[in-house]
Design an enzyme around this catalytic site. Structure first.
Site, mmCIF file in Angstrom:
data_model
loop_
_atom_site.group_PDB
_atom_site.id
_atom_site.type_symbol
_atom_site.label_atom_id
_atom_site.label_comp_id
_atom_site.label_asym_id
_atom_site.label_seq_id
_atom_site.Cartn_x
_atom_site.Cartn_y
_atom_site.Cartn_z
ATOM 1 N N CYS A 113 0.816 -1.229 0.000
ATOM 2 C CA CYS A 113 0.000 0.000 0.000
ATOM 3 C C CYS A 113 0.846 1.275 0.000
ATOM 4 C CB CYS A 113 -0.943 0.011 1.193
ATOM 5 S SG CYS A 113 -2.060 -1.382 1.202
ATOM 6 N N HIS A 257 -2.889 7.217 3.002
ATOM 7 C CA HIS A 257 -3.390 5.983 2.394
ATOM 8 C C HIS A 257 -4.758 5.697 3.008
ATOM 9 C CE1 HIS A 257 -4.022 1.954 1.210
ATOM 10 N NE2 HIS A 257 -3.689 1.421 2.376
ATOM 11 N N ASN A 287 -10.143 0.171 0.754
ATOM 12 C CA ASN A 287 -8.677 0.235 0.666
ATOM 13 C C ASN A 287 -8.247 -0.261 -0.722
ATOM 14 O OD1 ASN A 287 -5.934 -0.242 0.814
ATOM 15 N ND2 ASN A 287 -6.001 -1.251 2.812
HETATM 16 C C1 LIG Z 1 -9.725 -4.798 10.677
HETATM 17 C C2 LIG Z 1 -10.288 -3.800 11.670
HETATM 18 C C3 LIG Z 1 -11.301 -2.905 10.991
HETATM 19 C C4 LIG Z 1 -10.970 -4.577 12.777
HETATM 20 O O1 LIG Z 1 -11.468 -3.669 13.726
HETATM 21 P P1 LIG Z 1 -11.255 -3.966 15.283
HETATM 22 O O2 LIG Z 1 -11.959 -2.905 16.006
HETATM 23 O O3 LIG Z 1 -9.767 -4.092 15.486
HETATM 24 O O4 LIG Z 1 -11.996 -5.318 15.434
HETATM 25 P P2 LIG Z 1 -11.431 -6.692 16.041
HETATM 26 O O5 LIG Z 1 -10.422 -7.267 15.128
HETATM 27 O O6 LIG Z 1 -11.062 -6.421 17.468
HETATM 28 O O7 LIG Z 1 -12.710 -7.573 15.985
HETATM 29 C C5 LIG Z 1 -13.791 -7.305 16.858
HETATM 30 C C6 LIG Z 1 -14.878 -8.332 16.595
HETATM 31 O O8 LIG Z 1 -15.489 -8.049 15.332
HETATM 32 C C7 LIG Z 1 -15.529 -9.224 14.556
HETATM 33 N N1 LIG Z 1 -15.466 -8.876 13.166
HETATM 34 C C8 LIG Z 1 -14.372 -8.809 12.362
HETATM 35 N N2 LIG Z 1 -14.736 -8.460 11.129
HETATM 36 C C9 LIG Z 1 -16.061 -8.278 11.151
HETATM 37 C C10 LIG Z 1 -17.007 -7.913 10.175
HETATM 38 N N3 LIG Z 1 -16.651 -7.639 8.920
HETATM 39 N N4 LIG Z 1 -18.292 -7.811 10.544
HETATM 40 C C11 LIG Z 1 -18.681 -8.085 11.807
HETATM 41 N N5 LIG Z 1 -17.825 -8.440 12.766
HETATM 42 C C12 LIG Z 1 -16.543 -8.545 12.438
HETATM 43 C C13 LIG Z 1 -14.345 -10.027 15.025
HETATM 44 O O9 LIG Z 1 -14.538 -11.390 14.722
HETATM 45 C C14 LIG Z 1 -14.361 -9.763 16.502
HETATM 46 O O10 LIG Z 1 -15.331 -10.584 17.091
HETATM 47 P P3 LIG Z 1 -15.051 -11.308 18.481
HETATM 48 O O11 LIG Z 1 -14.804 -10.188 19.458
HETATM 49 O O12 LIG Z 1 -16.303 -12.067 18.728
HETATM 50 O O13 LIG Z 1 -13.846 -12.147 18.253
HETATM 51 C C15 LIG Z 1 -9.146 -2.927 12.275
HETATM 52 O O14 LIG Z 1 -8.348 -3.700 13.121
HETATM 53 C C16 LIG Z 1 -8.294 -2.303 11.225
HETATM 54 O O15 LIG Z 1 -8.749 -1.490 10.471
HETATM 55 N N6 LIG Z 1 -6.989 -2.656 11.189
HETATM 56 C C17 LIG Z 1 -6.105 -2.164 10.188
HETATM 57 C C18 LIG Z 1 -6.352 -2.876 8.918
HETATM 58 C C19 LIG Z 1 -5.723 -2.226 7.735
HETATM 59 O O16 LIG Z 1 -5.752 -1.045 7.611
HETATM 60 N N7 LIG Z 1 -5.198 -3.044 6.855
HETATM 61 C C20 LIG Z 1 -4.664 -2.619 5.637
HETATM 62 C C21 LIG Z 1 -3.271 -2.207 5.777
HETATM 63 S S1 LIG Z 1 -2.671 -1.502 4.301
#
Ligand SMILES: CC(C)(COP(=O)(O)OP(=O)(O)OC[C@H]1O[C@@H](n2cnc3c(N)ncnc32)[C@H](O)[C@@H]1OP(=O)(O)O)[C@@H](O)C(=O)NCCC(=O)NCCS
Length: 330
Positions: A113, A257, A287
């Site tokens: 990215c 980004h 993204n």
């Molecule tokens: C991926 C992201 C949105 C997840 O958000 P978060 O607040 O960290 O959420 P968590 O990973 O703690 O998950 C919380 C819960 O939501 C659930 N969950 C994950 N994806 C889900 C979805 N699409 N819909 C509903 N629930 C979801 C998980 O399973 C978890 O459930 P649990 O508590 O029962 O295990 C966040 O971590 C993020 O944006 N990270 C950076 C990712 C990124 O930018 N990547 C690209 C890099 S270039």
């Protein structure tokens, strides 16, 4: 001596996948996706639509916007993790499609990215050692949804396809003072495991067994990536501002980004920027990896949202981990 952006273009595929569409595919909700990521919809490339197919219209628009004909282009650099082929490069495929003259330097580069800002810096440096290089196309393009596991709700809601391109012109005197002012690029390979596609390269070729385990798709430790991303981008932005002797109050737009609205807002806040100065379009595209900053730049330029002489601060992070920041004067 350096380079200046003289034209921008972008392209996103016709098909739009909304959060409500995703609700029918995996156990998720529009509400969860919007509150955790800021994403509302994303564009998905058609089956036969390749990276160069998407990059082509973006490049044509950038060429037109800058009044450049393809035979003036001395270099094409394509930042992508989704090249048309293992080889030849997507840049060479684009060279043929755009009818850029033989003899141009053409290469793809992979910094996930962060690819677009890495590519900008490479061209900005190369004009210093290649005096005949006058104009270059810098492209960020991804068909990232081909690496998306549509059964994994943790990742499939995050990504979208698209392309963005700029024409960079070498500036061998100060002229109007615009151009790339400072740039900081970094990587830390200790974090390869937190965001990767394990299979499909030489380390793990695609076999039936590998594909049954769905290892050909993106796997990510979301929270760890989130934490690293904010710290890395804030650090890189502070470094380029300090190097250039520019304060964050002078920045017209921070163009991060576009991965997640919460990451973007956290970076803006830590740089003491108000929301009027932080560009966000992740709601409409998700993204798009290496394409995201290039698409944002085109929306800013075409929307008349930046005046000559204003500062733009680009910052990115991605798998690797890679990250960086680039300060531009428009
Ligand atoms: C991926 C992201 C949105 C997840 O958000 P978060 O607040 O960290 O959420 P968590 O990973 O703690 O998950 C919380 C819960 O939501 C659930 N969950 C994950 N994806 C889900 C979805 N699409 N819909 C509903 N629930 C979801 C998980 O399973 C978890 O459930 P649990 O508590 O029962 O295990 C966040 O971590 C993020 O944006 N990270 C950076 C990712 C990124 O930018 N990547 C690209 C890099 S270039």
């Amino acid at each position: 001596m350096g380079t200046k952006i003289i034209g921008t273009g972008c392209y996103t595929p016709e098909r739009v996948l909304t959060n409500h569409d995703l609700e029918k595919m995996v156990d998720t909700s529009d509400e969860w996706i919007r509150t955790r990521t800021g994403i509302e919809e994303r564009h998905i490339a058609a089956d036969g639509e390749s990276a160069s197919d998407m990059a082509y219209p973006a490049c044509i628009r950038a060429l037109e916007a800058s009044g450049t004909s393809p035979d003036e282009i001395g270099m094409i650099i394509v930042a992508t993790v989704c090249p048309d082929y293992p080889f030849p490069s997507t840049a060479c495929v684009l060279q043929r499609k755009l009818k850029v003259s033989p003899g141009a330097i053409c290469l793809d580069m992979q910094a996930a990215c962060s690819g677009f800002i890495y590519a900008l810096d490479i061209v900005n440096s190369m004009v210093k050692t290649h005096p005949s290089l006058k104009k270059a196309l810098v492209v960020g393009v991804e068909k990232i949804t081909m690496l998306t596991d549509w059964e994994d709700r943790n990742t499939c809601v995050l990504f979208g396809d698209g392309a963005g391109a700029v024409v960079l012109e070498a500036r061998r005197d100060s002229q109007d003072g615009g151009g790339i002012v400072a740039s900081k690029l970094s990587a830390d390979g200790n974090f390869t495991d937190i965001l990767m596609v394990k299979a499909g390269g030489s380390a793990m070729p695609l076999t039936k067994e590998v594909m049954d385990q769905r290892l050909q798709y993106i796997r990510m430790e979301g929270q760890e990536v989130f934490k690293q991303a904010v710290n890395a981008m804030v650090g890189a932005c502070k470094e380029v501002l300090q190097e250039a002797g520019v304060t964050s109050s002078e920045i017209r737009w921070l163009i991060p980004h576009q991965a997640n609205r919460r990451i973007i807002e956290a970076v803006g806040k830590r740089l003491n920027l108000t929301e009027e100065n932080v560009f966000i379009n992740v709601s409409r595209y998700g993204n798009t990896s290496a394409a995201s900053i290039a698409i944002a730049l085109d929306e800013i330029a075409r929307g008349g949202k930046v005046e000559r002489g204003e500062y733009l601060l680009l910052t990115a992070f991605g798998a690797g981990l890679t990250w960086g920041a680039t300060l531009l004067r428009w």
